[in-house]
Design a protein around this motif. Sequence first.
Motif, short mmCIF file in Angstrom:
data_model
loop_
_atom_site.label_atom_id
_atom_site.label_comp_id
_atom_site.label_asym_id
_atom_site.label_seq_id
_atom_site.Cartn_x
_atom_site.Cartn_y
_atom_site.Cartn_z
N VAL A 245 1.09 -1.11 -0.05
CA VAL A 245 -0.10 -0.08 0.01
C VAL A 245 0.88 1.32 0.14
N ALA A 246 1.85 1.09 0.72
CA ALA A 246 3.11 2.47 0.79
C ALA A 246 3.52 2.48 -0.56
N ALA A 247 4.08 1.48 -1.25
CA ALA A 247 4.47 1.51 -2.43
C ALA A 247 3.80 2.16 -3.58
N ALA A 248 2.46 1.66 -3.42
CA ALA A 248 1.41 2.00 -4.44
C ALA A 248 1.21 3.62 -4.05
N ARG A 249 1.22 4.22 -2.92
CA ARG A 249 1.06 5.56 -2.53
C ARG A 249 2.13 6.33 -3.01
N GLU A 250 3.26 5.83 -2.78
CA GLU A 250 4.40 6.79 -2.69
C GLU A 250 5.04 6.78 -4.15
N THR A 251 4.81 5.61 -4.91
CA THR A 251 5.41 5.70 -6.19
C THR A 251 4.43 5.74 -7.46
N ALA A 252 4.66 5.83 -8.44
CA ALA A 252 3.69 5.79 -9.71
C ALA A 252 2.83 4.68 -10.08
N GLY A 253 3.47 3.31 -9.60
CA GLY A 253 2.85 2.38 -9.69
C GLY A 253 3.81 0.89 -9.53
N ILE A 254 3.04 -0.05 -9.71
CA ILE A 254 3.56 -1.37 -9.24
C ILE A 254 3.90 -1.85 -10.54
N VAL A 255 5.23 -2.69 -10.66
CA VAL A 255 5.48 -3.88 -11.71
C VAL A 255 5.80 -5.21 -10.64
N THR A 256 4.96 -6.22 -10.85
CA THR A 256 5.11 -7.50 -10.46
C THR A 256 6.04 -8.29 -11.06
N VAL A 257 6.91 -9.00 -10.49
CA VAL A 257 7.65 -10.00 -11.22
C VAL A 257 8.03 -11.29 -10.78
N GLU A 258 7.65 -12.43 -11.47
CA GLU A 258 7.84 -13.78 -11.01
C GLU A 258 8.01 -14.94 -12.31
N GLU A 259 8.66 -15.84 -11.72
CA GLU A 259 8.90 -17.04 -12.79
C GLU A 259 7.38 -18.01 -12.63
N LEU A 273 -4.44 -4.53 -3.93
CA LEU A 273 -4.46 -2.88 -4.26
C LEU A 273 -5.58 -2.40 -4.68
N VAL A 274 -6.44 -3.12 -5.45
CA VAL A 274 -7.59 -2.59 -6.18
C VAL A 274 -8.68 -2.11 -5.02
N THR A 275 -8.50 -2.84 -3.59
CA THR A 275 -9.49 -2.16 -2.92
C THR A 275 -8.68 -1.23 -1.87
N ARG A 276 -7.41 -1.46 -1.56
CA ARG A 276 -6.56 -0.81 -0.62
C ARG A 276 -6.03 0.62 -1.12
N GLN A 277 -5.31 0.66 -2.33
CA GLN A 277 -4.82 1.68 -2.95
C GLN A 277 -4.60 1.34 -4.32
N PRO A 278 -5.49 1.68 -5.17
CA PRO A 278 -5.60 1.43 -6.41
C PRO A 278 -4.22 2.13 -7.23
N ALA A 279 -3.54 1.47 -7.91
CA ALA A 279 -2.34 2.08 -8.77
C ALA A 279 -2.20 1.32 -9.89
N PRO A 280 -1.55 2.05 -10.93
CA PRO A 280 -1.21 1.42 -12.23
C PRO A 280 -0.36 0.12 -12.15
N MET A 281 -0.60 -0.78 -12.85
CA MET A 281 0.34 -2.17 -12.44
C MET A 281 0.85 -2.71 -14.07
N ARG A 282 1.71 -3.28 -13.76
CA ARG A 282 2.24 -4.09 -14.92
C ARG A 282 2.89 -5.37 -14.52
N PHE A 283 2.36 -6.38 -15.27
CA PHE A 283 2.67 -7.96 -14.76
C PHE A 283 3.84 -8.64 -15.53
N VAL A 284 4.92 -8.76 -15.18
CA VAL A 284 6.21 -9.47 -15.61
C VAL A 284 5.82 -11.01 -15.24
N GLY A 285 5.71 -11.90 -15.98
CA GLY A 285 5.93 -13.44 -15.68
C GLY A 285 5.30 -14.24 -16.89
N VAL A 286 4.65 -15.24 -16.75
CA VAL A 286 4.37 -16.11 -17.92
C VAL A 286 2.85 -15.60 -18.06
#
Lengths: 320, 305
Positions: A245-259, A273-286
Motif C-alpha cells: 500500500v505504501a509503495a502504491a501510494r508513494e510511487t507511480a505504480g507497481i510492476v510485479t515480477v515472478e517466474e 491494491l484494487v481495494t486498498r490503494q488502486p495503482a497502475p500495474m504491469r505484470f512480468v511473468g508468464v
Amino acid sequence: MTATIDAGASERVLHDCRDAWVATLVELAEADDRVVAVVNDSVGSSKLGPFAERFPDRLVNVGIAEQDMVGVGAGLANGGKVPFVSAASCFLTARAMEQVKVDAAYSQHHMVLVGQSPGMAYGELGPTHHSIEDLAWLRTIPGLTVAAPCDPAETAQVLRWAAAHDGPVFVRVARMGVPDVVPEGYRFEPGKAVTLREGADVTLVATGIAVSRALDAADVLAAEGVDARVLSMPTVKPLDEAALVAAARETAGIVTVEEALTSGLGGAVAELLVTRQPAPMRFVGVPDTFAPTGSVQWLLEHFGITAAGIAAAARDLLGR
Amino acid sequence: MTVDEDLVPDVRPEAVPDDAFTVLGRAPGEAPRAQVVAHLTEAARLVRRRDIQMVRAAGLGHIGGEFSVIDILVTLYLAAMNVSPDQLGDPDRDRFILSKGHAAAALYTTLAMAGFLPPEQLGTFMQPMSQLNGHPARTKIAAVEASTGPLGHGLPIAVGTAFAGKLDGSARRTFVVVGDGELQEGSNWEALMTAGNHRLSHLCVIVDRNRLQQGARVADTNDLEPLADKLAAFGMDVVEVDGHDHGALLDAFADVPAASGRPTAVIAHTDKGHPISFMSDNVAWHHKVPSAEQVAQALAELENR
C-alpha cells in the motif's frame, strides 16, 4: 553447486538453492529427531543424498506416488513427526492438489511441502514439467503459507521458520542459479517484504528467482534516471499489505515480477491494491499460456523475465 | 434399481421422536467376553438410534454407510482401541481414521458414546457453525485424527501415522476404515504398497465391505474382486469377518499387530443400512433421508433387537 554468469562488468557467483535446502534439512534433522523427509523417488532431483546418507531411516520414499506422499506426510505429522515432503513442484502441486488442500491446509498439519525445481526450471522438458501454476493455485488455499525464497540464505531461513511453524507451508526451492541477494543479518518473516532498494518513481515487486532480476532492472532504470524501489516478497501468501500500500501510494505504480503465471504474485498484489490503494500495474511473468520449447534461460528471456524486460514494463507504466 | 436422489426432504424437527441416548463408555476391561459383547451390542443399538434421528433432524447424512460401519466403530472405540478422552494428548494412543468421512454422523455418535463428545453436541449436527461438519474435521474436534471426506485420503494418512509409530518403536496401532467403493480410488493402492513394502505391522486397514456405492453395486460399477487376493498381494495379512459381529471384530482387532510382521487388512462383510428391514442392502439408502414414519419404524425395529 555454483556457476557464474557475466553480469555486465562483474562476474557473480550463482547458487543452486537445493544445496542450501539439503544443508538446512540436515542441520534441522540433527537438532530435532522429529524431522523426516518424504519423497516420490525424488532423492536425486531433491539433492537429498547427504540427508539419505546421514539419516537413512528418516527418509520415507513412497516411490512415484504423489497422493500417497502428501497423505503419508500428513500422517507422519499426526504421528508427531515434522515432515518435509519434497518433490518436483509440478507433481507435488498438480498431482496431489487435493491432498495439499485437505491433508495439509484444511487439516492444518505441521508439515512442509517443498516444491523443487519450480517455475520453468525444467525448461526444455516442456509444460508438463513446468510449475508455473503453483503460486497461483496455492495462494487460493486458505491456511497455507506460500513462500518463494530468492537466494540460498533466504531458502535456509524459510525452511528453518517452517520447521518451527505449527501449520502447513509450501516452499519453492529453485535449482536455477541465483546470486546472493538478501543482506547480511536478514531475518525472514512471512508476510514481510524486504526493501532491497529505496526508490520514489516506480516499485518493482518480485518473488523467488525474479528478485535478483528486478534488482538488475533497477540498475538499468537508474542509468536512465528512473528511481525504482525494489521489494522482495518472499511469501505470496501472506503478502506484506503495508509495504504494498505504501509503495502504491508513494510511487507511480507497481510492476510485479515472478517466474510463474502472472496470476500468482501479480494477481495477489492486484487483488490487494484494487481495494486498498488502486495503482497502475504491469505484470512480468508468464501470461496465460503454456511455454514453448526452450532452455530456462531462453524462456525467461522469451517472457521478458529479465532486467531488460522488467525495465521495459516499468517504462511502459511510467509512459516513457 | 432406481436410486432416489432426494437429498433434502421436508424435515419437521417436531416429528423426530425424543432421543434416549445413554453414554455407556468403554466396555469394562476385565469383564467376561459375553458381557463385553453385550455392552457393544447395546451401544451399537443406541448409536444407531441417535444416528438416524440426527440425519432426520439435519435433513442430510449418509445413513446407509453409517449403519454398515457402526458396529466396527463401536467395537474400536469402546473396547479394542487403547484411547480414552483423557488420553488424547498421549503420543502412544491408538489412532483411528474414518477414511469414508461421509459416515461422519456414525463417528460423532460413537465418539459421544465413548465420552469424547458431549451428547448434547450431537444435536448441532450440520447446523450453521457446528463443529459437527458433514465430514469430520480434525481442527474442529480433538478426537478426530484426520480430516476426511474426499475418498482415498485416510489410508495414506494412516500409513504415515503408522510409519511414525514404527520410527519411534511405539506400541500404538493405527486403525483406518475405508469403504469398499472407496477402494476404486488409486491413492489407496499407492498407500497399500507403501504399507506392505515397509511392513507396517501396527496398521490395520478395515474395509467396510457393504458391496454398495452411491449409485449402484460395487460389482456393477468397477468390481474389486478378488479383493482378499489383491490385499494379500500388496503384503497384507487378510482376515474376513462378519462386520456386524462384535465378537469376531474384537478377535480380528486383538490380532493387531500380526505375528507375521505384516499389516492387517480386515474385510468386514457388512450390509448398508443394517439391520433396518427397508434399508438393508438397498442402494437407495446411500444418502436418503428417512421420513418421520420411516424413523419411527426403524426405531421400533431397533427396540426389538
